[in-house]
Design a protein around this motif. Structure first.
Motif, mmCIF file in Angstrom:
data_model
loop_
_atom_site.group_PDB
_atom_site.id
_atom_site.type_symbol
_atom_site.label_atom_id
_atom_site.label_comp_id
_atom_site.label_asym_id
_atom_site.label_seq_id
_atom_site.Cartn_x
_atom_site.Cartn_y
_atom_site.Cartn_z
ATOM 1 N N SER A 102 0.824 -1.215 0.000
ATOM 2 C CA SER A 102 0.000 0.000 0.000
ATOM 3 C C SER A 102 0.857 1.264 0.000
ATOM 4 C CB SER A 102 -0.957 0.006 1.192
ATOM 5 O OG SER A 102 -0.231 -0.073 2.397
ATOM 6 N N VAL A 103 2.072 1.189 0.512
ATOM 7 C CA VAL A 103 2.934 2.378 0.488
ATOM 8 C C VAL A 103 3.375 2.708 -0.936
ATOM 9 C CG1 VAL A 103 3.728 2.173 2.875
ATOM 10 C CG2 VAL A 103 5.074 1.169 1.041
ATOM 11 N N THR A 104 3.350 1.728 -1.826
ATOM 12 C CA THR A 104 3.649 1.996 -3.233
ATOM 13 C C THR A 104 2.575 2.904 -3.812
ATOM 14 O OG1 THR A 104 4.555 -0.251 -3.367
ATOM 15 C CG2 THR A 104 4.248 0.929 -5.438
ATOM 16 N N VAL A 105 1.327 2.629 -3.460
ATOM 17 C CA VAL A 105 0.219 3.481 -3.889
ATOM 18 C C VAL A 105 0.383 4.875 -3.287
ATOM 19 C CG1 VAL A 105 -2.288 3.818 -3.849
ATOM 20 C CG2 VAL A 105 -1.343 1.527 -4.177
ATOM 21 N N ALA A 106 0.782 4.945 -2.035
ATOM 22 C CA ALA A 106 1.000 6.242 -1.382
ATOM 23 C C ALA A 106 2.092 7.034 -2.098
ATOM 24 C CB ALA A 106 1.360 6.032 0.088
ATOM 25 N N LEU A 107 3.147 6.361 -2.520
ATOM 26 C CA LEU A 107 4.222 7.026 -3.259
ATOM 27 C C LEU A 107 3.694 7.589 -4.583
ATOM 28 C CD1 LEU A 107 7.246 7.711 -3.713
ATOM 29 C CD2 LEU A 107 7.459 5.446 -4.780
ATOM 30 N N LEU A 108 2.946 6.783 -5.308
ATOM 31 C CA LEU A 108 2.385 7.253 -6.576
ATOM 32 C C LEU A 108 1.440 8.428 -6.358
ATOM 33 C CD1 LEU A 108 1.717 3.868 -8.420
ATOM 34 C CD2 LEU A 108 3.617 5.464 -8.772
ATOM 35 N N LEU A 109 0.644 8.369 -5.289
ATOM 36 C CA LEU A 109 -0.257 9.485 -4.973
ATOM 37 C C LEU A 109 0.530 10.753 -4.658
ATOM 38 C CD1 LEU A 109 -3.003 7.783 -2.788
ATOM 39 C CD2 LEU A 109 -3.337 8.915 -5.001
ATOM 40 N N GLU A 110 1.618 10.615 -3.927
ATOM 41 C CA GLU A 110 2.460 11.769 -3.593
ATOM 42 C C GLU A 110 3.020 12.393 -4.865
ATOM 43 O OE1 GLU A 110 4.313 14.792 -1.808
ATOM 44 O OE2 GLU A 110 2.885 13.441 -0.843
ATOM 45 N N TRP A 111 3.520 11.553 -5.773
ATOM 46 C CA TRP A 111 4.044 12.075 -7.041
ATOM 47 C C TRP A 111 2.938 12.684 -7.893
ATOM 48 C CZ3 TRP A 111 7.709 7.398 -8.309
ATOM 49 C CH2 TRP A 111 8.891 7.531 -7.560
ATOM 50 N N LEU A 112 1.744 12.102 -7.856
ATOM 51 C CA LEU A 112 0.608 12.678 -8.588
ATOM 52 C C LEU A 112 0.244 14.061 -8.053
ATOM 53 C CD1 LEU A 112 -1.900 9.737 -9.132
ATOM 54 C CD2 LEU A 112 -0.978 11.262 -10.880
ATOM 55 N N ARG A 113 0.205 14.187 -6.739
ATOM 56 C CA ARG A 113 -0.093 15.488 -6.118
ATOM 57 C C ARG A 113 0.947 16.518 -6.533
ATOM 58 N NH1 ARG A 113 -0.339 12.776 -1.191
ATOM 59 N NH2 ARG A 113 -2.377 11.891 -0.912
ATOM 60 N N TYR A 114 2.197 16.115 -6.472
ATOM 61 C CA TYR A 114 3.282 17.026 -6.820
ATOM 62 C C TYR A 114 3.199 17.408 -8.300
ATOM 63 C CZ TYR A 114 7.858 19.148 -7.118
ATOM 64 O OH TYR A 114 8.882 20.038 -7.320
ATOM 65 N N ALA A 115 2.968 16.427 -9.166
ATOM 66 C CA ALA A 115 2.861 16.686 -10.605
ATOM 67 C C ALA A 115 1.724 17.669 -10.878
ATOM 68 C CB ALA A 115 2.639 15.378 -11.366
ATOM 69 N N ASP A 116 0.598 17.471 -10.216
ATOM 70 C CA ASP A 116 -0.539 18.373 -10.384
ATOM 71 C C ASP A 116 -0.181 19.787 -9.925
ATOM 72 O OD1 ASP A 116 -3.354 18.787 -11.058
ATOM 73 O OD2 ASP A 116 -3.615 19.096 -8.911
ATOM 74 N N LYS A 117 0.519 19.874 -8.819
ATOM 75 C CA LYS A 117 0.910 21.163 -8.247
ATOM 76 C C LYS A 117 1.816 21.955 -9.194
ATOM 77 C CE LYS A 117 3.769 22.767 -4.436
ATOM 78 N NZ LYS A 117 4.519 22.325 -3.256
ATOM 79 N N VAL A 118 2.723 21.265 -9.881
ATOM 80 C CA VAL A 118 3.673 21.950 -10.751
ATOM 81 C C VAL A 118 3.290 21.867 -12.235
ATOM 82 C CG1 VAL A 118 5.601 21.790 -9.127
ATOM 83 C CG2 VAL A 118 5.273 19.974 -10.810
ATOM 84 N N GLY A 119 2.089 21.341 -12.523
ATOM 85 C CA GLY A 119 1.571 21.340 -13.880
ATOM 86 C C GLY A 119 2.217 20.334 -14.819
ATOM 87 N N ILE A 120 2.513 19.155 -14.313
ATOM 88 C CA ILE A 120 3.158 18.126 -15.122
ATOM 89 C C ILE A 120 2.220 16.937 -15.289
ATOM 90 C CG2 ILE A 120 5.080 16.466 -15.158
ATOM 91 C CD1 ILE A 120 6.656 18.695 -13.607
ATOM 92 N N SER A 121 2.157 16.414 -16.497
ATOM 93 C CA SER A 121 1.365 15.225 -16.795
ATOM 94 C C SER A 121 2.179 13.991 -16.415
ATOM 95 C CB SER A 121 1.038 15.204 -18.284
ATOM 96 O OG SER A 121 0.516 13.947 -18.655
ATOM 97 N N LEU A 122 1.622 13.163 -15.548
ATOM 98 C CA LEU A 122 2.305 11.954 -15.088
ATOM 99 C C LEU A 122 1.564 10.724 -15.585
ATOM 100 C CD1 LEU A 122 4.258 10.265 -13.326
ATOM 101 C CD2 LEU A 122 2.778 10.760 -11.378
ATOM 102 N N LYS A 123 2.298 9.819 -16.208
ATOM 103 C CA LYS A 123 1.763 8.530 -16.651
ATOM 104 C C LYS A 123 2.626 7.424 -16.058
ATOM 105 C CE LYS A 123 -1.312 10.367 -19.390
ATOM 106 N NZ LYS A 123 -2.705 10.334 -19.082
ATOM 107 N N VAL A 124 1.995 6.308 -15.723
ATOM 108 C CA VAL A 124 2.700 5.160 -15.154
ATOM 109 C C VAL A 124 2.390 3.949 -16.014
ATOM 110 C CG1 VAL A 124 3.036 3.728 -13.112
ATOM 111 C CG2 VAL A 124 2.468 6.155 -12.841
ATOM 112 N N ARG A 125 3.437 3.263 -16.464
ATOM 113 C CA ARG A 125 3.223 2.067 -17.283
ATOM 114 C C ARG A 125 3.853 0.849 -16.621
ATOM 115 N NH1 ARG A 125 7.675 1.415 -21.483
ATOM 116 N NH2 ARG A 125 9.123 3.035 -20.895
ATOM 117 N N ASN A 126 3.438 -0.312 -17.085
ATOM 118 C CA ASN A 126 3.923 -1.594 -16.551
ATOM 119 C C ASN A 126 3.695 -1.704 -15.041
ATOM 120 O OD1 ASN A 126 4.890 -2.574 -19.082
ATOM 121 N ND2 ASN A 126 6.651 -1.210 -18.866
#
Length: 104
Positions: free
Chosen positions: A55-79
């Motif tokens: 579940s902490v992996t999901v938390a990490l992705l959420l943290e990066w998503l929040r940050y990406a949104d804050k700085v206006g960056i499109s984030l995609k995750v594959r595989n």
């Protein structure tokens, strides 16, 4: 346990390698934010080399998503590891990740 690291492939792509667990996740937050910031508007994360998730992996992705949104960056995750999908679903985060997770 394998070595966990975030490797930059290019200015717009990185690869996450190893076990992304409670023992390793905190060391990944800031490097991911730095790579996001340097990406110039879009960033893709490849998780093909991730061996263990929780579940902490999901938390990490959420943290990066929040940050990406804050700085206006499109984030995609594959595989995305198959073991991660039920954690996202049971957490009620399907909608948040629907535009983020992409097919390999």
């Amino acid at each position: 346990m394998s070595v966990t690291k975030l490797e930059s492939i290019s200015s717009t792509e990185a690869r996450l390698v190893g076990d992304v667990t409670a023992a390793t996740v905190s060391a990944l937050v800031a490097p991911g934010q730095q790579l996001l910031q340097a990406s110039g508007g879009k960033w893709q994360l490849d998780m093909a080399a991730v061996e263990k998730v929780s579940s902490v992996t999901v938390a990490l992705l959420l943290e990066w998503l929040r940050y990406a949104d804050k700085v206006g960056i499109s984030l995609k995750v594959r595989n995305v590891p198959a073991e991660l999908l039920p954690i996202i679903q049971i957490s009620g985060l399907d909608e948040i990740f629907s535009d983020v997770l992409v097919a390999a």
